[in-house]
Write a protein that holds these residues in place. Structure first.
Motif, mmCIF file in Angstrom:
data_model
loop_
_atom_site.group_PDB
_atom_site.id
_atom_site.type_symbol
_atom_site.label_atom_id
_atom_site.label_comp_id
_atom_site.label_asym_id
_atom_site.label_seq_id
_atom_site.Cartn_x
_atom_site.Cartn_y
_atom_site.Cartn_z
ATOM 1 N N LYS A 15 23.268 17.168 -29.151
ATOM 2 C CA LYS A 15 23.561 18.452 -29.807
ATOM 3 C C LYS A 15 23.761 19.528 -28.745
ATOM 4 O O LYS A 15 23.170 19.456 -27.667
ATOM 5 N N ALA A 43 28.611 22.658 -34.664
ATOM 6 C CA ALA A 43 28.299 21.529 -33.777
ATOM 7 C C ALA A 43 29.005 20.257 -34.248
ATOM 8 O O ALA A 43 29.504 19.468 -33.436
ATOM 9 N N GLN A 64 24.932 15.608 -36.142
ATOM 10 C CA GLN A 64 24.612 16.973 -35.712
ATOM 11 C C GLN A 64 23.763 17.722 -36.734
ATOM 12 O O GLN A 64 23.108 18.705 -36.403
#
Ligand SMILES: [Zn+2]
Length: 342
Positions: A15, A43, A64
């Motif tokens: 991440k 993300a 994510q």
């Protein structure tokens, strides 16, 4: 058009540091509320873009929106108390403080379906969505209600099937169940593990996969691997039963592991996601190394059934390392594709 040898990542991708602390499992979120929802989607789009730029053909959300591949799914269920924790041994390997099953487990609402719809909107590529498998879920909990691993696994299989049907309706092409526990509890796998997995995919028309690995590149796993000797034959236990199952794809660990490649003979006829990227090392594979692994795999898997993949998820790796590994995967698959075309 589906191309030959479509690469994909087995599971999670790191991440961004503004979303969660990097290189850490169960890393807490850095934002809250609506900001967190938006940040997770940002993300996800970046993870998708990294995959597309790397030549990944079957894309995912890079996980994510979830903290952990097992825990996040369980957090959304009723019947599990996250405040009441007990220490258990995970996959016979390391102790962890885990939540307790205190009552009947159930899913009141979809867990990942909105995230899957969001990913679907972003791309026309095939998308793969990972869910934990029933056996791996029960191994991450203390059960004071059912008091039977098998019973709890069947309950989770029913819940996973509800989620999987909705993911399919959201446009997911491949639903993957992560079952690292299949490499540990061989009797259970053969007695009810594969059967519960089949329950989880019941009625699905999309493709289905099971990912079985030796875990993330964290210390508990690398220490365990050192005890396994020079030849890792764990797959030998589950493969015959999986070969007869209705699962379409089997995702396995290969590059830098001590798995004899001829074990793939045991799943002849299945599509095989061959791990050509080591997730336990920061060293970036060269495209030629990836190609070499795939070339060897072609001795046991027909080209139209070979899916280049990573050994496992890459969440604990530095982001630039994971991105470079994805690129090597894409480029390595390209080498073999050109060889096959010539
Ligand atoms: Zn894995």
């Amino acid at each position: 058009m589906k191309s030959l040898l479509p690469p994909s990542a087995a599971g999670s991708l790191p991440k961004p540091s503004w979303l969660a602390e990097p290189e850490k499992l169960w890393s807490p979120w850095k934002l809250q509320g609506d900001e967190l929802i938006e940040a997770k989607q940002d993300a996800l789009r970046l993870a998708l873009d990294d995959q597309l730029q790397a030549g990944i053909e079957i894309v995912s959300d890079g996980e994510q929106t979830r903290q952990h591949f097992v825990t996040t799914f369980i957090e959304h269920l009723d019947g599990v108390d996250f405040e009441k924790r007990e220490t258990v041994r995970i996959r016979n390997r390391y102790d962890a403080s885990v939540p307790t099953v205190v009552g009947a487990v159930s899913r009141q609402r979809p867990v990942f379906v909105d995230d899957a719809k969001f990913l679907r909107q972003q791309t026309t590529k095939q998308i793969k969505w990972a869910l934990p498998g029933p056996m791996t879920m029960i191994d991450t909990l203390y059960d004071s209600h059912y008091k039977s691993r098998e019973k709890l696994a069947w309950e989770f299989a029913k819940i996973l099937n509800q989620e999987a049907r909705e993911l399919e309706a959201a446009g997911v092409d491949i639903i993957q169940f992560d079952e690292p526990a299949f490499n540990v509890f061989f009797d259970d796998v053969n007695e009810w593990g594969v059967a519960t997995l089949e329950k989880a995919i019941e009625g699905l028309k999309c493709e289905t996969a099971v990912h079985i690995c030796y875990g993330y590149g964290i210390k508990a796993n690398t220490d365990w691997k050192k005890t396994l000797g020079s030849e890792w034959r764990q797959y030998e236990e589950a493969f015959p039963k999986l070969q007869k199952s209705s699962i379409n794809l089997i995702s396995l660990e290969c590059h830098n592991s001590h798995v004899p490649m001829d074990l793939m003979e045991l799943i002849r006829g299945k599509k095989v996601m061959v791990g050509a990227i080591d997730v336990a090392s920061y060293a970036i594979e060269t495209p030629e190394e990836v190609a070499d692994t795939l070339r060897k795999a072609l001795q046991f898997v027909d080209a139209d059934k070979l899916y280049p993949c990573t050994n496992c998820g890459m969440a604990p790796l530095p982001r630039h390392v994971a991105t470079a590994k994805l690129r090597a995967l894409g480029a390595g698959a390209d080498i073999i594709r050109r060889e096959l075309a010539a």
